[in-house]
Scaffold this motif. Structure first.
Motif, short mmCIF file in Angstrom:
data_model
loop_
_atom_site.label_atom_id
_atom_site.label_comp_id
_atom_site.label_asym_id
_atom_site.label_seq_id
_atom_site.Cartn_x
_atom_site.Cartn_y
_atom_site.Cartn_z
N GLY A 171 5.83 10.80 -16.25
CA GLY A 171 6.63 10.64 -15.01
C GLY A 171 6.92 9.17 -14.68
O GLY A 171 7.96 8.78 -14.05
N GLY A 172 5.94 8.40 -15.41
CA GLY A 172 6.14 6.95 -15.21
C GLY A 172 5.98 6.40 -13.77
O GLY A 172 5.18 7.12 -13.00
N SER A 173 6.54 5.12 -13.36
CA SER A 173 6.19 4.56 -12.15
C SER A 173 6.67 5.28 -11.07
O SER A 173 5.78 5.61 -10.12
N PRO A 174 7.74 6.18 -10.90
CA PRO A 174 7.97 7.08 -9.69
C PRO A 174 7.02 8.09 -9.50
O PRO A 174 6.57 8.21 -8.25
N ALA A 175 6.64 8.69 -10.49
CA ALA A 175 5.73 9.76 -10.40
C ALA A 175 4.32 9.17 -9.87
O ALA A 175 3.72 9.91 -9.09
N PHE A 176 3.81 8.00 -10.37
CA PHE A 176 2.68 7.10 -10.11
C PHE A 176 2.80 6.84 -8.46
O PHE A 176 1.77 7.19 -7.70
N VAL A 177 3.92 6.31 -8.06
CA VAL A 177 4.01 5.88 -6.70
C VAL A 177 3.92 7.13 -5.52
O VAL A 177 3.26 7.34 -4.74
N ALA A 178 4.69 8.37 -6.05
CA ALA A 178 4.56 9.41 -5.25
C ALA A 178 3.22 10.31 -5.17
O ALA A 178 2.89 10.58 -4.20
N ALA A 179 2.85 10.34 -6.47
CA ALA A 179 1.28 10.71 -6.54
C ALA A 179 0.07 10.01 -5.54
O ALA A 179 -0.74 10.54 -4.82
N ALA A 180 0.29 8.62 -5.62
CA ALA A 180 -0.40 7.76 -5.02
C ALA A 180 -0.35 8.01 -3.53
O ALA A 180 -1.37 8.12 -2.85
N LEU A 181 0.83 7.89 -3.12
CA LEU A 181 1.15 8.18 -1.67
C LEU A 181 0.59 9.50 -1.07
O LEU A 181 0.11 9.50 0.01
N VAL A 182 1.02 10.58 -1.83
CA VAL A 182 0.53 11.89 -1.35
C VAL A 182 -0.93 12.11 -1.33
O VAL A 182 -1.62 12.49 -0.39
N ALA A 183 -1.64 11.64 -2.39
CA ALA A 183 -2.97 11.50 -2.50
C ALA A 183 -3.82 10.98 -1.22
O ALA A 183 -4.72 11.20 -0.65
N ALA A 184 -3.19 9.53 -1.11
CA ALA A 184 -3.75 8.51 -0.06
C ALA A 184 -3.35 9.41 1.49
O ALA A 184 -4.44 9.46 2.30
N ALA A 185 -2.29 10.08 1.76
CA ALA A 185 -2.26 10.76 2.80
C ALA A 185 -2.92 11.97 3.02
O ALA A 185 -3.42 12.06 4.11
N THR A 186 -3.13 12.65 2.16
CA THR A 186 -3.95 13.73 1.82
C THR A 186 -5.48 13.55 2.28
O THR A 186 -6.20 14.17 3.05
N ALA A 187 -5.99 12.30 1.59
CA ALA A 187 -7.41 11.95 2.00
C ALA A 187 -7.55 11.62 3.45
O ALA A 187 -8.46 11.79 4.26
N THR A 188 -6.62 10.74 4.01
CA THR A 188 -6.50 10.59 5.40
C THR A 188 -6.49 11.64 6.34
O THR A 188 -7.20 11.83 7.26
N TRP A 189 -5.49 12.85 5.98
CA TRP A 189 -5.49 13.92 6.56
C TRP A 189 -7.18 14.70 6.71
O TRP A 189 -7.29 15.05 7.63
N LEU A 190 -7.49 14.59 5.53
CA LEU A 190 -8.78 15.46 5.47
C LEU A 190 -9.85 14.74 6.26
O LEU A 190 -10.62 15.55 7.05
N SER A 191 -10.02 13.62 6.62
CA SER A 191 -10.92 13.02 7.46
C SER A 191 -10.57 13.21 8.82
O SER A 191 -11.64 13.63 9.70
N ALA A 192 -9.25 13.30 9.30
CA ALA A 192 -9.02 13.53 10.60
C ALA A 192 -9.23 14.96 10.98
O ALA A 192 -9.57 15.32 11.95
N VAL A 193 -8.68 15.80 9.84
CA VAL A 193 -8.96 17.40 10.16
C VAL A 193 -10.43 17.90 10.41
O VAL A 193 -10.67 18.89 10.76
N ARG A 194 -11.19 17.08 9.62
CA ARG A 194 -12.72 17.59 9.67
C ARG A 194 -13.34 16.90 10.99
O ARG A 194 -14.48 17.16 11.12
N GLY A 195 -12.50 16.14 11.89
CA GLY A 195 -13.19 15.74 13.09
C GLY A 195 -13.66 14.07 12.86
O GLY A 195 -15.03 14.10 13.50
N SER A 196 -13.07 13.39 12.53
CA SER A 196 -13.48 11.94 12.17
C SER A 196 -13.85 11.50 13.78
O SER A 196 -13.35 11.56 14.73
N ASP A 197 -14.56 10.30 13.93
CA ASP A 197 -14.87 9.65 15.11
C ASP A 197 -14.78 7.96 15.02
O ASP A 197 -15.47 7.47 14.10
N PRO A 198 -13.94 7.63 15.90
CA PRO A 198 -13.46 6.34 15.66
C PRO A 198 -14.20 5.27 16.64
O PRO A 198 -14.11 4.08 16.71
N SER A 199 -15.40 6.03 17.25
CA SER A 199 -16.03 5.02 18.25
C SER A 199 -17.17 4.29 17.41
O SER A 199 -17.75 3.43 18.03
#
Length: 218
Positions: A190-218
């Motif tokens: 898929g080349g560069s476009p596929a890389f950018v899309a997959a990287a952004l989706v994976a980064a967002a999903t990793a952030t979501w997983l931390s949040a939905v598991r109950g992260s603590d910002p304090s």
């Protein structure tokens, strides 16, 4: 209602919505195989978020006991730090044994000293304020470093738990994004476009997983 001072599930819900938006935004530009993958990721996010929120609301129970009337126990809040994971836990003793219950972050936890909580089969209330489990009750100490609340909490601590700080801390997990993008391009092309899309989706999903598991910002 502000996620900083309002409903504890508001922040993970907002992160979930943002992650779904980032994921599905690539659908119009994807080929059939990529569309299938994006929709699958979106369904997993929706399903897992629904499950976590159902557990937080007591469906199914998080392993608490006490029946409809509940039981009163002395609890204290500890903050777990393990690698990139930071979570709030309530520690209490039942039947002579120490128990730990992970909970979604609530600003009230920052200034919590040892108090009496009411535990029922589905809810936890501290001075009439409901807190929401982010996992099941356990009888073994959480891994990592456990930090007790100070005897005299910093009155400015709550001001450091806004949405921006929470996103910055949760986004630490987004470092997996580029690696996931490279793996996707290696496997499916898929080349560069596929890389950018997959990287952004994976980064967002990793952030979501931390949040939905109950992260603590304090």
């Amino acid at each position: 209602m502000s996620p900083r001072t309002g409903y504890p599930l508001a922040y993970p819900a907002l992160v979930t919505i943002g992650t779904l938006a980032i994921t599905l935004a690539w659908v119009p530009f994807a080929d059939p195989e990529q569309v299938t993958m994006l929709v699958t990721v979106a369904l997993i996010i929706l399903g897992y978020t629904g499950f976590r929120f159902a557990c937080a609301l007591g469906y199914p129970p998080a392993g608490l006991s006490g029946g409809k009337q509940g039981q009163e126990v002395a609890v204290r809040r500890v903050r777990q730090q393990h690698r990139l994971v930071s979570r709030s836990w309530l520690e209490f003793t039942i039947g002579g044994k120490n128990r730990w219950l992970p909970v979604y972050f609530d600003p009230v936890l920052v200034t919590l000293t040892q108090v009496t909580a009411e535990l029922s089969g589905r809810t936890v209330r501290i001075d009439g304020h409901r807190v929401y489990p982010s996992g099941r009750l356990r009888d073994s100490e959480p891994v990592g470093r456990l930090v007790d609340n100070p005897a005299r909490p910093d009155p400015e601590a709550i001001g450091r738990t806004g949405v921006g700080r929470r996103l910055v801390l949760d986004a630490q997990s987004a470092v997996v994004g580029p690696f996931a993008g490279l793996l996707w391009v290696y496997v499916a092309g898929g080349g560069s476009p596929a890389f950018v899309a997959a990287a952004l989706v994976a980064a967002a999903t990793a952030t979501w997983l931390s949040a939905v598991r109950g992260s603590d910002p304090s």
